[in-house]
Motif scaffolding. Sequence first.
Motif, PDB file in Angstrom:
ATOM      1  N   SER A 162      13.354   6.101   1.826  1.00 53.00           N
ATOM      2  CA  SER A 162      13.125   6.714   3.126  1.00 53.00           C
ATOM      3  C   SER A 162      12.682   5.638   4.103  1.00 53.00           C
ATOM      4  CB  SER A 162      12.077   7.828   3.030  1.00 53.00           C
ATOM      5  OG  SER A 162      10.842   7.314   2.592  1.00 53.00           O
ATOM      6  N   ALA A 163      13.020   5.835   5.347  1.00 53.59           N
ATOM      7  CA  ALA A 163      12.702   4.872   6.396  1.00 53.59           C
ATOM      8  C   ALA A 163      11.347   5.202   7.019  1.00 53.59           C
ATOM      9  CB  ALA A 163      13.784   4.904   7.472  1.00 53.59           C
ATOM     10  N   ALA A 164      10.734   4.196   7.634  1.00 50.47           N
ATOM     11  CA  ALA A 164       9.444   4.413   8.294  1.00 50.47           C
ATOM     12  C   ALA A 164       9.306   3.442   9.463  1.00 50.47           C
ATOM     13  CB  ALA A 164       8.303   4.208   7.318  1.00 50.47           C
ATOM     14  N   ASP A 165       8.893   3.956  10.595  1.00 54.40           N
ATOM     15  CA  ASP A 165       8.507   3.124  11.731  1.00 54.40           C
ATOM     16  C   ASP A 165       6.990   3.120  11.758  1.00 54.40           C
ATOM     17  OD1 ASP A 165      11.069   2.509  12.704  1.00 54.40           O
ATOM     18  OD2 ASP A 165      11.188   4.434  13.743  1.00 54.40           O
ATOM     19  N   LEU A 166       6.406   1.923  11.658  1.00 63.31           N
ATOM     20  CA  LEU A 166       4.960   1.805  11.553  1.00 63.31           C
ATOM     21  C   LEU A 166       4.403   0.920  12.647  1.00 63.31           C
ATOM     22  CD1 LEU A 166       4.807   1.196   7.698  1.00 63.31           C
ATOM     23  CD2 LEU A 166       4.567   3.373   8.901  1.00 63.31           C
ATOM     24  N   GLU A 167       3.131   1.141  12.950  1.00 64.42           N
ATOM     25  CA  GLU A 167       2.399   0.298  13.907  1.00 64.42           C
ATOM     26  C   GLU A 167       1.263  -0.386  13.163  1.00 64.42           C
ATOM     27  OE1 GLU A 167       2.941   3.091  17.874  1.00 64.42           O
ATOM     28  OE2 GLU A 167       1.021   3.105  16.819  1.00 64.42           O
ATOM     29  N   LEU A 168       1.170  -1.691  13.328  1.00 64.82           N
ATOM     30  CA  LEU A 168       0.082  -2.450  12.727  1.00 64.82           C
ATOM     31  C   LEU A 168      -1.191  -2.172  13.513  1.00 64.82           C
ATOM     32  CD1 LEU A 168      -0.795  -4.660  10.664  1.00 64.82           C
ATOM     33  CD2 LEU A 168      -0.270  -6.333  12.458  1.00 64.82           C
ATOM     34  N   VAL A 169      -2.250  -1.720  12.828  1.00 66.35           N
ATOM     35  CA  VAL A 169      -3.519  -1.439  13.510  1.00 66.35           C
ATOM     36  C   VAL A 169      -4.614  -2.426  13.122  1.00 66.35           C
ATOM     37  CG1 VAL A 169      -3.035   0.992  13.932  1.00 66.35           C
ATOM     38  CG2 VAL A 169      -4.180   0.333  11.814  1.00 66.35           C
ATOM     39  N   GLU A 170      -4.404  -3.133  11.994  1.00 69.60           N
ATOM     40  CA  GLU A 170      -5.381  -4.144  11.596  1.00 69.60           C
ATOM     41  C   GLU A 170      -4.731  -5.087  10.597  1.00 69.60           C
ATOM     42  OE1 GLU A 170      -9.765  -4.682   9.482  1.00 69.60           O
ATOM     43  OE2 GLU A 170      -8.801  -2.732   9.412  1.00 69.60           O
ATOM     44  N   SER A 171      -5.119  -6.352  10.658  1.00 71.94           N
ATOM     45  CA  SER A 171      -4.701  -7.343   9.682  1.00 71.94           C
ATOM     46  C   SER A 171      -5.830  -8.346   9.535  1.00 71.94           C
ATOM     47  CB  SER A 171      -3.421  -8.049  10.142  1.00 71.94           C
ATOM     48  OG  SER A 171      -3.018  -9.000   9.182  1.00 71.94           O
ATOM     49  N   ARG A 172      -6.236  -8.595   8.275  1.00 67.05           N
ATOM     50  CA  ARG A 172      -7.306  -9.564   8.052  1.00 67.05           C
ATOM     51  C   ARG A 172      -7.199 -10.157   6.661  1.00 67.05           C
ATOM     52  NH1 ARG A 172     -12.169  -6.710   5.531  1.00 67.05           N
ATOM     53  NH2 ARG A 172     -11.596  -4.521   5.515  1.00 67.05           N
ATOM     54  N   ASN A 173      -7.719 -11.366   6.533  1.00 68.96           N
ATOM     55  CA  ASN A 173      -7.766 -12.023   5.232  1.00 68.96           C
ATOM     56  C   ASN A 173      -8.822 -11.350   4.377  1.00 68.96           C
ATOM     57  OD1 ASN A 173      -5.854 -13.945   5.867  1.00 68.96           O
ATOM     58  ND2 ASN A 173      -7.347 -15.429   6.577  1.00 68.96           N
ATOM     59  N   VAL A 174      -8.480 -11.100   3.117  1.00 69.61           N
ATOM     60  CA  VAL A 174      -9.457 -10.561   2.168  1.00 69.61           C
ATOM     61  C   VAL A 174      -9.571 -11.468   0.949  1.00 69.61           C
ATOM     62  CG1 VAL A 174      -9.309  -8.160   2.930  1.00 69.61           C
ATOM     63  CG2 VAL A 174      -7.731  -8.996   1.163  1.00 69.61           C
ATOM     64  N   GLY A 175      -8.918 -12.581   1.015  1.00 62.46           N
ATOM     65  CA  GLY A 175      -8.942 -13.617   0.000  1.00 62.46           C
ATOM     66  C   GLY A 175      -8.253 -14.825   0.587  1.00 62.46           C
ATOM     67  N   PRO A 176      -8.349 -15.963  -0.043  1.00 67.06           N
ATOM     68  CA  PRO A 176      -7.741 -17.153   0.541  1.00 67.06           C
ATOM     69  C   PRO A 176      -6.263 -16.982   0.884  1.00 67.06           C
ATOM     70  CG  PRO A 176      -9.058 -17.741  -1.370  1.00 67.06           C
ATOM     71  CD  PRO A 176      -9.023 -16.248  -1.308  1.00 67.06           C
ATOM     72  N   VAL A 178      -4.586 -13.684   0.519  1.00 67.47           N
ATOM     73  CA  VAL A 178      -4.270 -12.258   0.491  1.00 67.47           C
ATOM     74  C   VAL A 178      -4.650 -11.627   1.827  1.00 67.47           C
ATOM     75  CG1 VAL A 178      -4.706 -10.060  -0.685  1.00 67.47           C
ATOM     76  CG2 VAL A 178      -4.628 -12.191  -2.009  1.00 67.47           C
ATOM     77  N   LEU A 179      -3.729 -10.828   2.359  1.00 65.82           N
ATOM     78  CA  LEU A 179      -3.960 -10.120   3.620  1.00 65.82           C
ATOM     79  C   LEU A 179      -4.089  -8.625   3.372  1.00 65.82           C
ATOM     80  CD1 LEU A 179      -1.353 -11.644   6.111  1.00 65.82           C
ATOM     81  CD2 LEU A 179      -3.834 -11.968   6.118  1.00 65.82           C
ATOM     82  N   LEU A 180      -5.008  -8.002   4.089  1.00 67.16           N
ATOM     83  CA  LEU A 180      -5.083  -6.550   4.142  1.00 67.16           C
ATOM     84  C   LEU A 180      -4.453  -6.143   5.459  1.00 67.16           C
ATOM     85  CD1 LEU A 180      -6.040  -3.756   3.175  1.00 67.16           C
ATOM     86  CD2 LEU A 180      -8.196  -4.210   4.353  1.00 67.16           C
ATOM     87  N   GLN A 181      -3.369  -5.375   5.375  1.00 66.49           N
ATOM     88  CA  GLN A 181      -2.678  -4.901   6.568  1.00 66.49           C
ATOM     89  C   GLN A 181      -2.755  -3.381   6.588  1.00 66.49           C
ATOM     90  OE1 GLN A 181       1.180  -6.677   5.899  1.00 66.49           O
ATOM     91  NE2 GLN A 181       0.599  -8.505   7.043  1.00 66.49           N
ATOM     92  N   THR A 182      -3.186  -2.859   7.722  1.00 71.37           N
ATOM     93  CA  THR A 182      -3.290  -1.407   7.885  1.00 71.37           C
ATOM     94  C   THR A 182      -2.274  -0.966   8.932  1.00 71.37           C
ATOM     95  OG1 THR A 182      -5.636  -1.493   7.339  1.00 71.37           O
ATOM     96  CG2 THR A 182      -4.843   0.509   8.427  1.00 71.37           C
ATOM     97  N   TYR A 183      -1.478   0.025   8.557  1.00 79.27           N
ATOM     98  CA  TYR A 183      -0.429   0.553   9.425  1.00 79.27           C
ATOM     99  C   TYR A 183      -0.601   2.057   9.567  1.00 79.27           C
ATOM    100  CZ  TYR A 183       2.118  -3.809   8.529  1.00 79.27           C
ATOM    101  OH  TYR A 183       2.488  -5.125   8.429  1.00 79.27           O
ATOM    102  N   ARG A 184      -0.146   2.564  10.690  1.00 80.14           N
ATOM    103  CA  ARG A 184      -0.030   4.009  10.895  1.00 80.14           C
ATOM    104  C   ARG A 184       1.389   4.312  11.352  1.00 80.14           C
ATOM    105  NH1 ARG A 184      -5.549   3.839  13.761  1.00 80.14           N
ATOM    106  NH2 ARG A 184      -6.923   3.931  11.953  1.00 80.14           N
ATOM    107  N   PRO A 185       1.863   5.521  11.085  1.00 83.91           N
ATOM    108  CA  PRO A 185       3.196   5.874  11.567  1.00 83.91           C
ATOM    109  C   PRO A 185       3.286   5.717  13.082  1.00 83.91           C
ATOM    110  CG  PRO A 185       2.452   7.474   9.964  1.00 83.91           C
ATOM    111  CD  PRO A 185       1.261   6.584  10.290  1.00 83.91           C
ATOM    112  N   ALA A 186       4.366   5.138  13.541  1.00 81.72           N
ATOM    113  CA  ALA A 186       4.574   4.930  14.979  1.00 81.72           C
ATOM    114  C   ALA A 186       4.754   6.278  15.654  1.00 81.72           C
ATOM    115  CB  ALA A 186       5.778   4.050  15.219  1.00 81.72           C
ATOM    116  N   ALA A 187       4.267   6.360  16.874  1.00 81.77           N
ATOM    117  CA  ALA A 187       4.450   7.590  17.652  1.00 81.77           C
ATOM    118  C   ALA A 187       5.931   7.810  17.887  1.00 81.77           C
ATOM    119  CB  ALA A 187       3.702   7.478  18.976  1.00 81.77           C
ATOM    120  N   LYS A 188       6.352   9.040  17.703  1.00 78.56           N
ATOM    121  CA  LYS A 188       7.761   9.363  17.910  1.00 78.56           C
ATOM    122  C   LYS A 188       8.017   9.566  19.385  1.00 78.56           C
ATOM    123  CE  LYS A 188       8.349  11.224  13.397  1.00 78.56           C
ATOM    124  NZ  LYS A 188       8.830  12.243  12.531  1.00 78.56           N
ATOM    125  N   THR A 189       9.126   9.023  19.851  1.00 76.11           N
ATOM    126  CA  THR A 189       9.488   9.161  21.260  1.00 76.11           C
ATOM    127  C   THR A 189      10.610  10.174  21.404  1.00 76.11           C
ATOM    128  OG1 THR A 189      11.028   7.310  21.074  1.00 76.11           O
ATOM    129  CG2 THR A 189       8.795   6.810  21.822  1.00 76.11           C
TER     130      THR A 189
END
Length: 191
Positions: A162-176, A178-189
């Motif tokens: 299945s397809a998904a359009d996402l918006e990045l809401v946060e990205s941060r290093n959690v290890g040398p 490793v990245l933690l990336q948080t996404y939410r579904p993009a608003a539908k237009t």
Amino acid sequence: MGKLVVTEFVSLDGVIEDPGGAEGFEHGGWSFKNPAPDGDAFKFEELMAADAQLLGRKTYEAFAAAWPEMTDEAGFADKMNSMPKYVVSTTLTEATWNNTTVIADNVAEEVAKVKAAHDGDILIAGSSVLIDTLREHDLIDEYRLMVHPVVLGTGKRLFNNSAADLELVESRNVGPNVLLQTYRPAAKTEE
């Protein structure tokens, strides 16, 4: 209303299979190649703040085989074992892990009821087939992806059918590495 949160360890090529190495996958244990101490702290806080877990059958069976026997001083195992759990399965007739409810039919409708029954986060780990179904019904509120710098080439992937359009809401290093990336579904237009 609860928030349905997909929380995964994921490789650069989207594989989520067997990050801990307990399932026998040929590349199992890949998440241990890159320690992420801040990621471990995040996972602890995430679980402690959550209201429930929602799992596919295979992930449920792996968790139910391991967690009831685990203990730790921090309380992670106690939380895993005591919190409400929901397993989606058409083949599982009885749940052996305490506080587990089996959802066998009308998955989208029943998961919507689970969201309505909780105020906090409902975590989904593993469970790629279930995630595809929930994404198709617009039931996922957030993705928390701990991205590891490995390319596995094979294995179950987070985004399969299945397809998904996402918006990045946060990205941060959690290890040398490793990245933690948080996404939410993009608003539908509207078109």
